[in-house]
Design a protein around this motif. Structure first.
Motif, mmCIF file in Angstrom:
data_model
loop_
_atom_site.group_PDB
_atom_site.id
_atom_site.type_symbol
_atom_site.label_atom_id
_atom_site.label_comp_id
_atom_site.label_asym_id
_atom_site.label_seq_id
_atom_site.Cartn_x
_atom_site.Cartn_y
_atom_site.Cartn_z
ATOM 1 N N GLY A 1 0.903 -1.452 -0.005
ATOM 2 C CA GLY A 1 0.028 0.052 0.154
ATOM 3 C C GLY A 1 0.708 1.301 0.014
ATOM 4 N N LEU A 2 2.071 1.259 0.817
ATOM 5 C CA LEU A 2 2.901 2.295 0.880
ATOM 6 C C LEU A 2 3.489 2.523 -0.705
ATOM 7 N N LEU A 3 3.729 1.703 -1.265
ATOM 8 C CA LEU A 3 4.416 1.611 -2.562
ATOM 9 C C LEU A 3 3.272 2.389 -3.643
ATOM 10 N N ALA A 4 2.339 1.891 -3.303
ATOM 11 C CA ALA A 4 1.014 2.575 -4.230
ATOM 12 C C ALA A 4 1.044 4.140 -4.130
ATOM 13 N N LEU A 5 1.088 4.401 -2.736
ATOM 14 C CA LEU A 5 0.983 5.927 -2.368
ATOM 15 C C LEU A 5 2.057 6.549 -2.969
ATOM 16 N N MET A 6 3.507 6.087 -2.980
ATOM 17 C CA MET A 6 4.605 6.594 -3.235
ATOM 18 C C MET A 6 4.518 6.721 -4.489
ATOM 19 N N GLY A 7 3.930 5.671 -5.390
ATOM 20 C CA GLY A 7 4.006 6.082 -6.947
ATOM 21 C C GLY A 7 2.867 7.289 -7.470
ATOM 22 N N GLN A 8 2.468 7.843 -6.540
ATOM 23 C CA GLN A 8 1.495 8.692 -6.917
ATOM 24 C C GLN A 8 1.986 10.179 -6.436
ATOM 25 N N ALA A 9 3.251 10.285 -6.155
ATOM 26 C CA ALA A 9 3.963 11.426 -5.726
ATOM 27 C C ALA A 9 4.185 12.023 -7.265
ATOM 28 N N LYS A 10 3.967 13.479 -6.938
ATOM 29 C CA LYS A 10 4.049 14.376 -8.101
ATOM 30 C C LYS A 10 5.340 15.214 -8.352
ATOM 31 N N THR A 11 5.821 15.504 -6.942
ATOM 32 C CA THR A 11 6.993 16.614 -7.180
ATOM 33 C C THR A 11 8.144 16.025 -6.143
ATOM 34 N N ASP A 12 8.018 15.460 -4.888
ATOM 35 C CA ASP A 12 8.905 15.175 -3.912
ATOM 36 C C ASP A 12 8.474 14.002 -3.098
ATOM 37 N N LEU A 13 9.467 13.085 -2.933
ATOM 38 C CA LEU A 13 9.314 12.018 -1.869
ATOM 39 C C LEU A 13 10.555 11.950 -1.177
ATOM 40 N N LEU A 14 10.265 12.033 0.113
ATOM 41 C CA LEU A 14 11.334 12.018 1.278
ATOM 42 C C LEU A 14 10.867 10.670 1.964
ATOM 43 N N ILE A 15 12.004 9.869 2.200
ATOM 44 C CA ILE A 15 11.960 8.471 2.830
ATOM 45 C C ILE A 15 13.025 8.698 4.015
ATOM 46 N N VAL A 16 12.474 8.219 5.203
ATOM 47 C CA VAL A 16 13.586 7.866 6.175
ATOM 48 C C VAL A 16 13.328 6.622 6.578
ATOM 49 N N SER A 17 14.555 5.448 6.476
ATOM 50 C CA SER A 17 14.280 4.275 6.858
ATOM 51 C C SER A 17 15.544 3.750 7.431
ATOM 52 N N PRO A 18 15.669 3.184 8.589
ATOM 53 C CA PRO A 18 17.235 2.801 9.198
ATOM 54 C C PRO A 18 17.628 1.531 8.332
ATOM 55 N N TYR A 19 16.821 0.784 7.930
ATOM 56 C CA TYR A 19 17.056 -0.442 7.319
ATOM 57 C C TYR A 19 16.342 -0.339 5.992
ATOM 58 N N PHE A 20 17.174 -0.168 4.745
ATOM 59 C CA PHE A 20 16.670 0.241 3.723
ATOM 60 C C PHE A 20 17.177 -0.675 2.322
ATOM 61 N N VAL A 21 16.304 -1.878 2.228
ATOM 62 C CA VAL A 21 16.684 -2.807 1.131
ATOM 63 C C VAL A 21 15.625 -2.726 0.127
ATOM 64 N N PRO A 22 15.635 -1.982 -0.915
ATOM 65 C CA PRO A 22 14.369 -1.674 -1.705
ATOM 66 C C PRO A 22 13.995 -2.802 -2.477
ATOM 67 N N GLY A 23 14.730 -3.579 -2.993
ATOM 68 C CA GLY A 23 14.221 -4.884 -3.821
ATOM 69 C C GLY A 23 13.671 -4.249 -5.321
ATOM 70 N N GLN A 24 13.359 -4.986 -5.924
ATOM 71 C CA GLN A 24 13.058 -4.778 -7.470
ATOM 72 C C GLN A 24 11.832 -3.970 -7.430
ATOM 73 N N PRO A 25 10.713 -4.368 -6.714
ATOM 74 C CA PRO A 25 9.280 -3.681 -6.846
ATOM 75 C C PRO A 25 9.510 -2.208 -6.671
ATOM 76 N N MET A 26 10.299 -1.847 -5.492
ATOM 77 C CA MET A 26 10.337 -0.397 -5.077
ATOM 78 C C MET A 26 11.274 -0.033 -6.101
ATOM 79 N N MET A 27 12.305 -0.415 -6.718
ATOM 80 C CA MET A 27 13.271 0.221 -7.616
ATOM 81 C C MET A 27 12.547 0.398 -8.873
ATOM 82 N N LYS A 28 11.404 -0.260 -9.175
ATOM 83 C CA LYS A 28 10.730 0.036 -10.532
ATOM 84 C C LYS A 28 9.929 1.126 -10.184
ATOM 85 N N VAL A 29 9.150 1.508 -8.707
ATOM 86 C CA VAL A 29 8.341 2.610 -8.673
ATOM 87 C C VAL A 29 9.480 3.772 -8.478
ATOM 88 N N PHE A 30 10.705 3.794 -8.273
ATOM 89 C CA PHE A 30 11.689 4.782 -8.129
ATOM 90 C C PHE A 30 12.084 5.291 -9.723
#
Length: 572
Positions: free
Chosen positions: A351-380
């Motif tokens: 659900g969070l990836l779906a919200l991130m995918g709707q960003a229009k101008t700016d996306l700021l992420i804070v995550s101590p353990y950040f291992v995006p994987g391919q689905p998140m890389m596609k969103v980026f």
């Protein structure tokens, strides 16, 4: 994977074979024990639910009063808990003002000074007739921390352990060994964190309970972020709590052990020859190598009075932002046996990836353990093609308490930078002025880039390192998502998580200000130039650029290089 520290015997060639034989023998014994250890069956789990009429309590009436004073159209109010003092005193306020119910859901509760202060107040609340329900993931309830389970034997207190592991509670490593037969289930943990009073006010975020989460760690402190919530959204939080509380994976403590078991666990702690069963201040994650941090936890023998000096937050005066909101939460079955309990695309991270995918101008992420994987890389990749700016703040190798997670993240750095994603890594040693995430943490000297002042309860400043533990996503400076989730495949596939989604430009701007102050004072920005990574210090910073993992030891760098190619992303 979790590993004990190397035995000193292994460093001696003459004794190496003997030590190896002992390890093999222990592994064989553990494998046998795994086949013998079982959880109880036919466990009685009386069904209970959150308070049905929160408006009849003082806290419920206070919500209505505050909303009327603000002439707010939205039915839920929020306040960022952006300092360790606010995080602690807000919890004290909820405990002291509760009249009917207290519901706590946590991944880890550590037996130390700050917890003693909170539990003293909780014990007093139960004595005055408040019903207390505590739902705790079972993974870290071992050694000294097992003494927290004594609360289950107090009047008006119920304590359940989620997804328990069979076997002894004397050490975490021993429990893992006795659970090797079902290691897949050990990997699944309830990572949710909620603190709710009278179904009217609550707290959600990334913070567990323990000294290291409130600026009081002796050697290490976590930079964390919570949100105080009031109104309708708290009823959603309570409904989520009830779903987990009444699930078959929630075992009443009394079905797993009794007071005599806890007495037997406590006895060796007072013996001169007893093994060291104290816990590190951070909550250990399964199947991650955790950096060794020495910490002596108090035993909490009877959860007795400690002489609390902290003053509770004044809920009548605290500023609230009233805004539309929703609760994102995983289903309890995600932690259940098998891999078919949750449909694909049906998790909080999805659900969070779906919200991130709707960003229009700016996306700021804070995550101590950040291992995006391919689905998140596609969103980026899709966002960057549309010109959306993406910034990520995560731990550096030196500040990361889970080097294996850093190994997973390191695989993606070059690809992320090639997409145009801005990567920032937090320093372990903090110094400078206040105003960033985790204000109040003294990670190095008398001041920190994440705030000034001592820990809660008048404690002295910590002299150890800082480790990022905040979990937040800010979309287009108008939508803030703050919760327990990490942006990694463990949170997506293994752990259950919960988060608040708040549509508020004001609260989003406050969150961005905290993060940007941290970027400007205590984080490196990564660059890929001339075929190599470079770590750039902010302008005017008291630390310098680096061409390899800054502040990390050679031993730690080698460890990550070894781990990197071996473990799959979802195990990190």
């Amino acid at each position: 994977m979790l590993q004990p520290r190397p035995s000193a015997a292994l460093s001696s060639p003459g004794r190496g074979w003997l030590a190896l034989l002992r390890i093999v023998a222990m592994a064989m014994l553990a494998a046998w024990a795994a086949g013998c250890a079982n959880l109880p069956t036919n466990v009685a789990r009386p069904v209970s639910h959150a308070l049905e009429a929160p408006d009849d309590t003082a806290l419920g009436r206070l919500v209505q009063q505050r909303r009327a004073q603000a002439t707010a159209r939205s039915d839920s109010g929020f306040r960022l808990l952006d300092s360790v003092d606010m995080a602690f005193t807000s919890r004290l306020a909820l405990i002291e003002n509760a009249q009917r119910t207290l519901d706590l859901q946590y991944y880890a509760i550590h037996a130390d000074g700050s917890t003693e202060q909170l539990l003293e107040r909780i014990r007093a609340a139960a004595a005055r007739g408040v019903r207390v329900r505590i739902l705790l993931d079972d993974f870290n309830s071992v050694g000294a921390d097992a003494q927290v389970l004594r609360l289950a034997f107090l009047n008006n207190v119920e304590l359940r352990l989620y997804n328990p592991l069979p076997g002894s509670r004397r050490s975490l490593v021993g429990r893992i060994f006795t659970s090797l037969a079902d290691f897949g289930q050990v990997q699944k943990r309830m990572h949710n964190k909620l603190f709710i009073a009278d179904n009217a006010w609550g707290i959600a975020g990334g913070r567990n309970l323990g000294d290291a989460y409130f600026g009081r760690g002796e050697d290490s402190n976590f930079v964390d972020l919570d949100v105080l919530a009031a109104g309708r959204i708290v009823r959603d939080m309570s409904a989520s709590f009830d779903t987990y509380w009444n699930n078959e994976l929630a075992f009443p403590v009394e079905s797993l052990l009794d007071k005599k078991d806890l007495d037997r666990l406590r006895t060796p702690l007072n013996a001169a020859s007893a093994p060291d069963v104290s816990q590190t201040p951070q909550a250990t994650q399964p199947a991650r190598v955790t950096a060794t941090v020495t910490h002596t936890a108090s035993v909490l023998p009877d959860v007795t009075t400690t002489g609390v000096q902290s003053r509770a937050l004044d809920l009548q005066q605290v500023a609230l932002t009233w805004a539309p909101s929703a609760l994102m939460v995983d289903k309890p079955g995600k932690v259940g046996p098998g891999d078919d309990e949750v449909d694909a695309g049906d998790t909080l991270i999805d659900g969070l990836l779906a919200l991130m995918g709707q960003a229009k101008t700016d996306l700021l992420i804070v995550s101590p353990y950040f291992v995006p994987g391919q689905p998140m890389m596609k969103v980026f990749a899709d966002l960057r093609q549309r010109g959306v700016r993406i910034r990520v703040l995560t731990n550096s190798l030196a500040s990361n308490d889970a080097p294996a997670a850093h190994a997973g993240y390191a695989r993606y750095r070059k690809q992320l930078l090639a997409l145009g994603v801005e990567l920032y890594e937090m320093r372990a040693e903090q110094e400078g002025s206040a105003g960033g995430l985790g204000s109040g943490i003294n990670a190095h000297a008398s001041k920190s880039a994440f705030g000034s002042g001592g820990g809660v309860g008048g404690s002295k400043a910590s002299t150890g390192r800082a480790s990022l533990h905040s979990k937040a996503v800010i979309i287009d400076a108008r939508l803030a998502v703050i919760g327990s989730m990490n942006l990694d495949l463990r949170s997506q596939l293994k752990n259950s998580e919960v988060a608040l989604v708040i549509r508020s430009p004001a609260l989003s701007r406050d969150s961005i200000r905290l993060v940007e102050n941290s970027l400007a004072k205590g984080a490196y920005r990564l660059e890929w130039t001339n075929g190599a990574l470079h770590w750039r210090a902010p302008a005017g910073a008291p630390f310098k650029d680096a061409d390899s993992e800054p502040e990390a030891s050679t031993k730690l760098k080698l460890l990550v290089n070894v781990l990197g190619p071996l473990a799959p992303d979802e195990m990190l």
